[in-house]
Structures are given as C-alpha cells and as structure tokens.
Scaffold this motif. Structure first.
Motif, PDB file in Angstrom:
ATOM      1  N   THR A  70     -82.817  -3.312-131.231  1.00 27.39           N
ATOM      2  CA  THR A  70     -83.426  -3.016-132.532  1.00 27.39           C
ATOM      3  C   THR A  70     -83.320  -1.538-132.869  1.00 27.39           C
ATOM      4  O   THR A  70     -83.831  -1.099-133.900  1.00 27.39           O
ATOM      5  N   GLY A  71     -82.680  -0.762-131.995  1.00 24.39           N
ATOM      6  CA  GLY A  71     -82.513   0.663-132.252  1.00 24.39           C
ATOM      7  C   GLY A  71     -83.644   1.510-131.704  1.00 24.39           C
ATOM      8  O   GLY A  71     -83.685   2.706-131.925  1.00 24.39           O
ATOM      9  N   ALA A 214     -81.820  -1.976-140.636  1.00 21.73           N
ATOM     10  CA  ALA A 214     -83.191  -2.423-140.877  1.00 21.73           C
ATOM     11  C   ALA A 214     -83.426  -2.698-142.360  1.00 21.73           C
ATOM     12  O   ALA A 214     -84.099  -3.646-142.733  1.00 21.73           O
ATOM     13  N   ARG A 218     -84.446  -6.232-144.049  1.00 23.28           N
ATOM     14  CA  ARG A 218     -85.684  -6.374-144.817  1.00 23.28           C
ATOM     15  C   ARG A 218     -85.400  -7.051-146.153  1.00 23.28           C
ATOM     16  O   ARG A 218     -86.123  -7.949-146.582  1.00 23.28           O
ATOM     17  N   VAL A 224     -89.226  -7.428-140.723  1.00 26.21           N
ATOM     18  CA  VAL A 224     -88.766  -6.417-139.770  1.00 26.21           C
ATOM     19  C   VAL A 224     -89.895  -5.959-138.860  1.00 26.21           C
ATOM     20  O   VAL A 224     -89.734  -5.845-137.648  1.00 26.21           O
ATOM     21  N   GLY A 225     -91.063  -5.720-139.451  1.00 26.72           N
ATOM     22  CA  GLY A 225     -92.201  -5.260-138.665  1.00 26.72           C
ATOM     23  C   GLY A 225     -92.545  -6.226-137.550  1.00 26.72           C
ATOM     24  O   GLY A 225     -92.807  -5.820-136.414  1.00 26.72           O
ATOM     25  N   ILE A 228     -89.976  -6.057-134.711  1.00 24.12           N
ATOM     26  CA  ILE A 228     -90.177  -4.847-133.905  1.00 24.12           C
ATOM     27  C   ILE A 228     -91.384  -5.021-133.009  1.00 24.12           C
ATOM     28  O   ILE A 228     -91.350  -4.713-131.808  1.00 24.12           O
TER      29      ILE A 228
END
Lengths: 333, 347
Positions: A70-71, A214, A218, A224-225, A228
């Motif tokens: 996810t970076g 990201a 989205r 996305v949240g 993560i």
C-alpha cells in the motif's frame, strides 16, 4: 524479417522469465553451492531447522508485504511482537502473579488480540489522521516497547505452561508421522491464507490498487482508509503470532525480544521484489526473500564465516535487490 | 525586551512556539514535584548527555530537509571513531595531551565519516535509490565491514589517546557543589555550538542552503532552476557523515571505550527529535531551533521521569507518545490549512 522478430520476441520472453525467477535462481545457486561446500547443509534436519528459524521473520514479512504494497512501512513490528509475546506468556506462566493462568489457547487469543489492537491503532491514526506511516510506526515502536517493559517490569516471564511450549518446540505429527515443526506449519498456513487474500479476494486487488495510486483507487470507489487500516491491523496480528511462537520456542516471554527485527522483515520484502513505492510486488517473492536470508545466515554459519561478513552480505543483497529494481524499471521507461 | 519576546512569540515558527511552551511547562511541572530539578548541575548534565545526539541530529536534519533520510549515521560514527582511535594509537599521532592532538583524532574521524557519507550519496544519486532502504543497507555494510576488515578488539581507556580522555572528563568552567563534588560545563558543548552554528549558517546564510530546501520541496523544479542536484545530494550525506564522525569521538570520550561490535545509542531517537522539531519526511521543511528543542525534549524527558517518581520502564512509552502527539498536532494543522482542497495523500 519475421524470423528475427519472433526470435527476438522469444529472447525477450526468456529474459522476462529469467527476471521473474531471479530470486529463485539466486536461492537455488546458493543452495547448490552450500550443499557442495558443507556436509550438513543438505540434510532434512538442517533444512527443517532453517525453516523453523525463518518462521518468525516470515510472519513479520507477510504483514510487511501487505503494508509496503500500500506504499506504507511498519517499523513497529519488533515491538508488537514483544508485546504479543509477553501478554500471552503472562497468562500461561505460573510465575507471573498479576494475572491468572488460563487455558493456553485463550492466552494465545489474548496475545493475538493485543497485537491486533496495536496494529489497528497504527492503522487508525495513519488512515484517519493521515500521519505518515514512517512516523506513526516509529512512535509505535517506542510505545509498544515501552508497554512491554511496563507490563513485565523489564523482567522475563518464565515458568510457562508445558502444553503451550509445544507450539514453539513441538512437531506437527499427523497419524503419528513427525512431519514439520509447529512454527513452520503455522508460517506456511499463514502464507497460504495471505496468498488467497491477496490474489483470490477483492481485498487483495484493493491493496494493490491503493498502493498503485491511492487517488484513483478512491475515485473508483475503494474505501482507501479501510484498506490502510486493515493492512496495519493484519500486520499487528501476524507480529503477535510471531511473538507467541518465539515465546514458546525460547520458553520465556522476553521484553527485549524482537529488537531491530523490522530490518530483516523489510529486507526480505525488498529482496522479494516488492517496490517501496507500493502497488508492485509478488507475495511469493517475500517467501523466497525470507528463505534466502535464512539460508545465507545458516549457510555462512556452517562455513564458519564470521557473523560480521553476514552483515555485509545482507546489506549488499539489499542494495543489489533495489539496484536490480532500478535497472528493470529503467528498461521499462 | 518583553515586547520583543511577545513579537517573536506571535510571528515565529509555530512548531518552535508550541515546543517552547510545552518544554517550559514540563520543566515547571518537574520542578514543582521535585525542586532538586532546578539546579545548574542537572542542566549541565543534560548538555553532556545530549551532546553527541544533538550534533548528529543537525546532520540528519540537513538530510531530511533535502528530502531523504539517513539511518546509517550510527554505523558511520562507530566506524570513524574506531578507525581514528586505532590509527592514532598505533602510529602514536595523538600522544600529547594537547588540543592539537584532539584535532588530529577528530579530523581523521570526520574524514572517515565524510568518505562513508559520500558512499551513501554516490549510491543514492547514481542509482536513484530510496534513501531509507539504501542507508539501512549501508548501515549493516559499514558496521560489518568495520568488524571484518578493521578489527573487533575494543579500544579501552588505557590505550585511548589522552587528549580524547581529557576531552571527555574536562570542563570549560567548573563549580564545586555543597557536597564537595565538582561539576561543570563539559567540553562537549563546544562541538554542539560548532555544529549548530555551522548548520544554521549553511541552511539560512548561504545560497547552497536554499538549494537544499529547494531540492527537498520539489526536486524536479529545483533541477529546472539550475540547482546542481548531484552536488546538493552529495553534500547532505557527506555533511551527515562529517557530524557522525564528531559524534563518534564524543561517544568515545564519554564512554572511554570504543567497541566496534555493539552499536551504542539509538538512531531512531535522533530521527524522532528531528521529526518532533518540525521536519517532514517528504522534505523541504525543518528548522535548526526546532531540532534542538526536540532533542532537548527527549533528553529531558528521558532523565526526569525518575524525578517525577515514574519508573524508567515508562521511558520508551513516553518518548513514543511525544513523537505521536507532536506529529499529530502538525498533521492536524496542515489538514486545517488545506481543508478546502480534496486530498488523498494517505501514503
């Protein structure tokens, strides 16, 4: 000329396959060399030992792969490992009087819960407050280690339940056949589940999408949240699991367990070909990276090479892996 | 005087302002609980304890402003101080207990530090590698190479150059306390002042410093504006290596012992101090004063929890909490600033 073109295509294809298999090839070459250079490398006993040694780092690296995809990055894995380990140890110890001794299975569940909560806190702060993962997990590295010291008063927790120790020291024996040590079984099982999650479920696709971009993830409607948040919680869970295995293997809940384990986990993921910018990288590469590091450590031990060389080796391999990545992406440009 | 203070307080850097207030409030709290805290002796002790990390924090700050990170400085510090002390003892270069001989030891150490820093810079520039991974790898390479090729035998106090010992034990000025023991401002204050002053001058007093900020804010734009990226990148890593060399000698003088095997100190603490001081991992921001305050906060926190009657088991917990709170505050602030804009920068 069609022949030339097709042969060039062939050679490109061959090179691409070689590139995909680079870690596996390196691993095979090292194994061949070690089995010729030493007497004991190619024995079942030794290979199983290597696997047992890498299972802790392996579990951490699986979680780290999700996060790096996810970076992000997780520096707190070693501390979460220690916390999960001592929480479990405290509930199966006869010497630790602050909490009652309970059924080992329930104790393990509590330890896993503790690790998951810490990971979830990481995820929550990173996704909701948008604190950079590096800093958040750097803070968690201190906080979780601090909580471990506070919980144990800095003393190791000993005198653990005998059945609990089996999970770290015992063997998986289906129908009376001694097959593999429990830590290896658990590691391989975790790897298999992670593979299914990453490649056979929507969640896995979303992980890659979030790491790739990201913003477009989205806009395509991915939460996305939540993704993560989940990857950090997963990492916390796997760290605690590794902590439980390490505690059972060493027969003690050590508050200083897992210091600087994050480096090996990151190294395994990077060697495995996962890009630090996210969105790219195979999970199987991480498995190979974990085994590669384990084989090098154990092989150099058997060649009686000093452990300082091992350090140089590991560093060079990491730089080499990142450089290869650079050359490859240069070719694509 | 008061009006100027007020002016500084309303216009100065917000991070620095918040940190000053928090630091003063914390010191007052500790002083109320335990009045022995307000003594010159304890303050001078902070200077001595934090000196090495404060020096190297300046180097890390410069790297972070340029948009990178350096986690290899501890390995550089150990390598440079070990190579320097071994060279000086075997060749007898630093026999006399003079300032000049200390400079020789320090100079060799810094030279080694600069060379190792250049290795970082070269690898990162030419292969465009991520700085975190690269310095992580060079950390283990430097440390392993030191033990393999130079030696593993520790340099003990009896073999160490006398000037280094004197550097660690002497003081610029001394006092005798009521109990008869003496204390004073350690010589370590000199390299701290030197490092802070030099960094301040480079960052705020030269065009080159502006270029480092530009590189960190937007590397591409900086390049188009004619900033020599190679020079800037090499400089920041060489400078971090240089200050790591200074830190190595400070540690050697403090502990009277250079052990090439164990890594003394905690590199994450230094990075935390720079971050608390307002630097961003994405580069382009950070301040000398903020970093100093961040370092002061961590050093004071670490050594005063005992005065508050809290067990030292809580140290790590509080340090982590301080990192998070300070970063959360600045994250919240930047969110307020850009609330209007839609942002998806999760990572």
């Amino acid at each position: 000329m069609p022949d030339d073109a097709s042969s060039m295509q062939e050679s490109n294809k061959f090179r691409a396959i070689l590139w995909e298999l680079r870690i596996a090839i390196a691993l095979v070459l090292i194994c061949v060399y070690l089995s010729m250079a030493t007497d004991h490398f190619l024995t079942t006993r030794n290979l199983i030992n290597v696997l047992r040694q890498v299972s802790v780092n392996g579990l951490l690296s699986i979680g780290m792969t999700f996060i790096i995809l996810t970076g992000g990055i997780d520096l707190s894995v070693g501390s979460m490992l220690a916390f999960g380990g001592v929480v479990t140890a405290s509930f199966v110890s006869n010497a630790y009087k602050d909490v009652p001794s309970i059924n080992p299975f329930h104790a393990i569940c509590l330890g896993l819960l503790a690790g998951t909560v810490l990971g979830a806190v990481n995820g929550l702060v990173i996704s909701k407050m948008r604190v950079t993962p590096f800093i958040m997990t750097l803070g968690m590295l201190s906080i979780a280690r601090g909580m471990t010291y506070i919980y144990t008063n800095g003393m190791p927790i000993t005198d653990l339940d005998k059945t609990f120790l089996q999970i770290g020291q015992g063997f998986f024996e289906p129908w009376g056949v001694r097959l593999l040590p429990w830590p290896v079984v658990i590691f391989l099982l975790a790897f298999a589940i992670a593979w299914v999650v990453l490649y056979r479920m929507k969640f896995g696709r979303y992980v890659y999408a979030v790491g790739g971009n990201a913003r477009s993830a989205r806009i395509s409607g991915i939460n996305v949240g939540f993704i993560i948040f989940m990857v950090y919680a997963i990492s916390g869970f796997l760290c605690a699991l590794a902590g439980v295995l390490l505690t059972a293997r060493t027969s003690a809940g050590l508050p200083q367990a897992g210091v600087s384990y994050e480096l090996d986990a990151i190294a395994a993921v990077v060697i495995g070909g996962t890009s630090m910018t996210g969105g790219k990288g195979p999970l199987i590469g991480t498995l190979l990276g974990v085994i590669l590091i384990g084989v090098i450590n154990s092989g150099l031990d058997q060649l009686s090479v000093s452990s300082y060389y091992q350090q140089v080796c590991k560093g060079l391999i990491i730089v080499g892996a990142v450089m290869l990545d650079y050359f490859q992406s240069d070719g694509e440009r | 005087m008061l009006s100027r203070l007020k002016e500084w307080f309303t216009t100065g850097n917000i991070t620095v302002r918040i940190m000053t207030v928090v630091l003063i409030a914390y010191c007052v709290l500790v002083g109320l609980v335990n009045p022995t805290f307000f003594s010159l002796e304890i303050f001078l002790d902070f200077v001595r304890n934090g000196a090495g990390q404060a020096v190297v924090a300046m180097g890390v700050l410069v790297v972070m402003i340029s948009g990178g990170i350096d986690v290899s400085f501890l390995a550089i510090a150990i390598s440079s101080s070990y190579i320097s002390t071994v060279l000086c003892t075997t060749h007898g270069w630093a026999k006399p207990k003079t300032f000049l001989s200390l400079l020789v030891v320090m100079g060799i150490s810094c030279l080694v530090g600069v060379l190792l820093g250049c290795v970082n810079g070269l690898v990162i520039y030419f292969f465009k590698l991520p700085t975190f991974i690269t310095t992580l790898a060079t950390q283990s390479i430097f440390h392993g190479a030191l033990a393999t090729f130079v030696g593993t035998k520790p340099v003990t106090a009896s073999r160490m150059p006398r000037s280094v010992i004197e550097f660690g034990s002497g003081a610029i000025f001394e006092f005798t306390s009521e109990t008869g023991s003496w204390y004073g401002l350690s010589y370590f204050a000199i390299p701290v002042v030197f490092a802070v002053g030099l960094t301040w001058f480079i960052l705020y007093g030269t065009v080159f410093g502006r270029r480092i900020f530009a590189l960190g804010s937007n590397a591409l734009a900086a390049k188009r504006c004619g900033v020599n990226i190679f020079a800037a990148q090499m400089f920041v890593f060489a400078y971090a290596g240089f200050l790591a060399g200074v830190m190595g000698i400070i540690y050697a003088a403090d502990l009277r012992w250079v052990n090439p095997i164990t890594m003394v100190g905690d590199e994450l603490i230094v990075i935390a101090a720079v971050l608390i001081g307002g630097a961003k991992l994405s580069g382009g921001s950070g301040s000398v004063l903020g970093t100093l305050l961040g370092m002061a906060m961590i050093v004071i926190l670490r050594s005063t929890l005992v005065l508050l009657g809290i067990s030292s088991s809580w140290n790590d917990f509080f340090i982590g909490a301080v990192i998070l709170v300070s970063v959360a505050v600045s994250a919240w602030r930047s969110r307020q600033e850009s609330k209007a804009a839609l942002r998806f920068d999760y990572v």
